[in-house]
Design a protein around this motif. Structure first.
Motif: not given
Length: 219
Positions: A13-18
């Motif tokens: 999820l953090c990768s997608l948000q980034l």
């Protein structure tokens, strides 16, 4: 933890948000939207911090990410209200540029299907470098594209908030169980020190037999 746990999901999820924040930052730079640019910059920093905390088992970094996520959701709700002109807000104001310039969203003139025409006025008395931009044929109006971007950010942030709280609780439980086991190892399972046994050298059999033979010859 295995790969199908909340920790791995939070990393994803953090990768997608980034990626979503970087994509939005690019188009906000093209439109000189300084307020969203500042917000996106903070979002990128905090998401990287949360990603690092998740990978390195640092609950404090994830707590910072969780607090910022709540603020980020609030900011994106404001952007949606701004472009939908809720509560007296107007998308024609220069609020997103801090009243520094009259730039608007990049999607206003470059949205899907938009045809941009530059029309120079022919009236006398108007500066030659002045021009009027006409935009027609847009499949989706720019304000709805901005709303979609903010809605995606809100969705990812809410899911990330839930998983961040879950991962923090798991990390805390693991730290507590680790301390408990360490305490048992220190006090309950400590073995008493063994007594030292004094070892005496044993004479070899051959030397003992030779010594006995010498005694018999002296008799």
């Amino acid at each position: 933890m295995g790969c199908c746990t909340g920790r791995c999901t939070l990393i994803f999820l953090c990768s997608l948000q980034l990626l979503a924040a970087l994509e939005r930052q690019i188009f906000d730079f093209l439109g000189f939207q300084w307020a969203p640019i500042l917000g996106n910059f903070l979002q990128i920093i905090v998401v990287i911090l949360g990603l690092f905390g998740t990978i390195q088992f640092r609950p404090r970094y994830i707590v910072v990410y969780t607090v910022w996520t709540a603020l980020w959701v609030t900011w994106n709700v404001f952007i949606i209200c701004f472009y939908l002109e809720v509560g007296g807000l107007s998308k024609e104001t220069d609020l997103m540029t801090f009243n520094i310039s009259m730039h608007r969203s990049w999607w206003r003139e470059h949205g899907p299907g938009c045809i941009r025409r530059v029309v120079r006025p022919s009236s006398p008395g108007i500066l030659e470098d002045y021009s009027y931009v006409s935009v027609t044929g847009c499949i989706i109006d720019f304000q709805y594209l901005e709303v979609i971007h903010s809605a995606i950010q809100i969705l990812l942030s809410l899911i990330g908030f839930v998983y961040a709280c879950y991962v923090i609780s798991i990390f805390m439980e693991e730290e507590d169980s680790f301390d408990f086991i360490g305490g048992l190892d220190t006090y309950s399972y400590r073995q008493p020190p063994q007594e030292h046994v004094e070892l005496k050298p044993v004479k070899p059999v051959a030397s003992a037999a030779a010594e006995t033979l010498m005694r018999l010859t002296h008799l």
